[in-house]
Design an enzyme around this catalytic site. Structure first.
Site, PDB file in Angstrom:
ATOM      1  N   SER A   1     -38.935  52.755  29.208  1.00 25.19           N
ATOM      2  CA  SER A   1     -37.782  52.315  28.424  1.00 25.19           C
ATOM      3  C   SER A   1     -36.481  52.540  29.186  1.00 25.19           C
ATOM      4  CB  SER A   1     -37.724  53.062  27.099  1.00 25.19           C
ATOM      5  OG  SER A   1     -36.511  52.771  26.431  1.00 25.19           O
TER       6      SER A   1
ATOM      7  N   ASP B   1     -31.927  44.722  15.827  1.00 30.38           N
ATOM      8  CA  ASP B   1     -32.559  43.775  16.757  1.00 30.38           C
ATOM      9  C   ASP B   1     -32.003  42.361  16.589  1.00 30.38           C
ATOM     10  OD1 ASP B   1     -34.219  45.418  18.236  1.00 30.38           O
ATOM     11  OD2 ASP B   1     -35.911  45.225  16.858  1.00 30.38           O
TER      12      ASP B   1
ATOM     13  N   GLY C   1     -34.262  39.759  28.560  1.00 34.64           N
ATOM     14  CA  GLY C   1     -34.286  40.713  27.461  1.00 34.64           C
ATOM     15  C   GLY C   1     -33.296  41.852  27.566  1.00 34.64           C
TER      16      GLY C   1
ATOM     17  N   ASN D   1     -35.566  49.610  13.713  1.00 36.48           N
ATOM     18  CA  ASN D   1     -35.509  49.999  15.119  1.00 36.48           C
ATOM     19  C   ASN D   1     -34.529  51.135  15.369  1.00 36.48           C
ATOM     20  OD1 ASN D   1     -33.008  48.592  14.953  1.00 36.48           O
ATOM     21  ND2 ASN D   1     -33.134  48.050  17.123  1.00 36.48           N
TER      22      ASN D   1
ATOM     23  N   LYS E   1     -42.108  50.214  14.581  1.00 34.56           N
ATOM     24  CA  LYS E   1     -40.986  49.669  13.819  1.00 34.56           C
ATOM     25  C   LYS E   1     -41.303  49.414  12.342  1.00 34.56           C
ATOM     26  CE  LYS E   1     -38.597  47.542  17.718  1.00 34.56           C
ATOM     27  NZ  LYS E   1     -37.926  46.327  18.229  1.00 34.56           N
TER      28      LYS E   1
END
Length: 296
Positions: free
Chosen positions: A27, A118, A260, A102, A81
């Site tokens: 991450s 998100d 992304g 999230n 989530k």
């Protein structure tokens, strides 16, 4: 040390939050929040917390956040989530509508609220990267039906897309998601079969991949873009790698591409403000810093 002890050791008594997932090692959330902490001169910490996809593991997470005085909350990524929601004290109405969380924010009274940023991050990055795209211009195609897909589908329908074609390997999940967000104004969400995904691109103005396919360590996303119009936008919310095979293929044929990373950056703003008290913005410098952390 176990992951919780490691996180506490890193925080050294400072206010902290963390990215929670399984796996979580790759991450880039620590890099983006670390940038803002340094930029704002805040003595805080943002770390990683691997949590297995088991109810008892999520219960342990919730207990840890509540009992630790300097814990401010966390972000959630795959696969937590949705499963975290019944364990939280409160779900923000926007997150409840999406059906996924999230961001977890610890309130002054010690209770935990679930939110979802998100959709905001997705649309903010789309507008910044492909300003010529208009929601009402034509059909859009969304691959995947997980927590991120729920936010993306909800956001796109709210933006006014006339038709959304939803495609997932497990069709039942796509059907449930489609039923949840089909509007009552005549617009539709069409559920297409996974083996028809390439043919479903005909006439689309936007293709969005929300599935983990194509992510480092996951199977590749196999799709033929031949029927996708050359003026369509291709958006892959995967950020590792930053240039997925889908984006590379689309770019080579002339499609506008959206990676992304920007979604990741924009969605982080909500949590940072709640945890550390500062309203922050996404910048080119931050993108370069986080992209460098990705090795991109």
């Amino acid at each position: 040390m176990n992951p919780y002890e490691t996180l506490l050791s890193e925080a050294r008594g400072r206010p902290f939050a963390a990215i929670v997932g399984w796996p979580v090692e790759l991450s880039r959330s620590p890099a983006l929040h670390g940038f803002w902490l340094k930029q704002q001169g805040i003595d805080g910490h943002y770390g990683r917390l691997p949590v297995e996809p088991k109810r008892e593991a999520l219960e342990e997470l919730v207990a840890f956040l509540k009992k630790t005085p300097n814990a401010r909350g966390c972000n959630l990524t795959l696969p937590h989530k949705i499963d975290i929601m019944p364990l939280l004290d409160r779900i923000h109405p926007d997150a409840a509508r999406i059906g996924a969380v999230n961001t977890v924010i610890k309130q002054p009274d010690g209770t935990l609220e679930g939110r979802n940023s998100d959709g905001f991050g997705f649309l903010a990055h789309l507008k910044a990267s492909a300003p010529a795209w208009k929601a009402d211009a034509g059909p859009v195609v969304v691959l995947g039906a997980g927590g991120a897909a729920r936010a993306v589908v909800c956001t796109l329908m709210d933006a006014g897309v006339p038709e959304l074609r939803l495609i997932n390997r497990t069709q039942d999940n796509a059907v449930k998601l489609g039923l949840a967000f089909t509007p009552k104004d005549g617009r539709r969400i069409a559920i297409e079969r996974w083996d028809e995904r390439s043919r479903s691109l005909s006439g689309a103005t936007l293709l969005v991949n929300t599935a983990a396919l194509g992510m480092t360590g996951k199977p590749p996303l196999e799709i033929d873009l031949a029927k996708l119009p050359s003026n369509a936008v291709v958006y892959d919310i995967v950020s590792i790698p930053l240039e997925t095979r889908l984006l590379a293929t689309a770019r080579a044929r002339g499609n506008a591409c959206v990676d992304g990373l920007g979604m990741l950056l924009h969605q982080g703003r909500m949590g940072f403000k709640a945890w550390f008290g500062k309203d922050v913005q996404v910048s080119a410098e931050q993108r370069r810093t986080v992209a460098g952390d990705l090795g991109a």
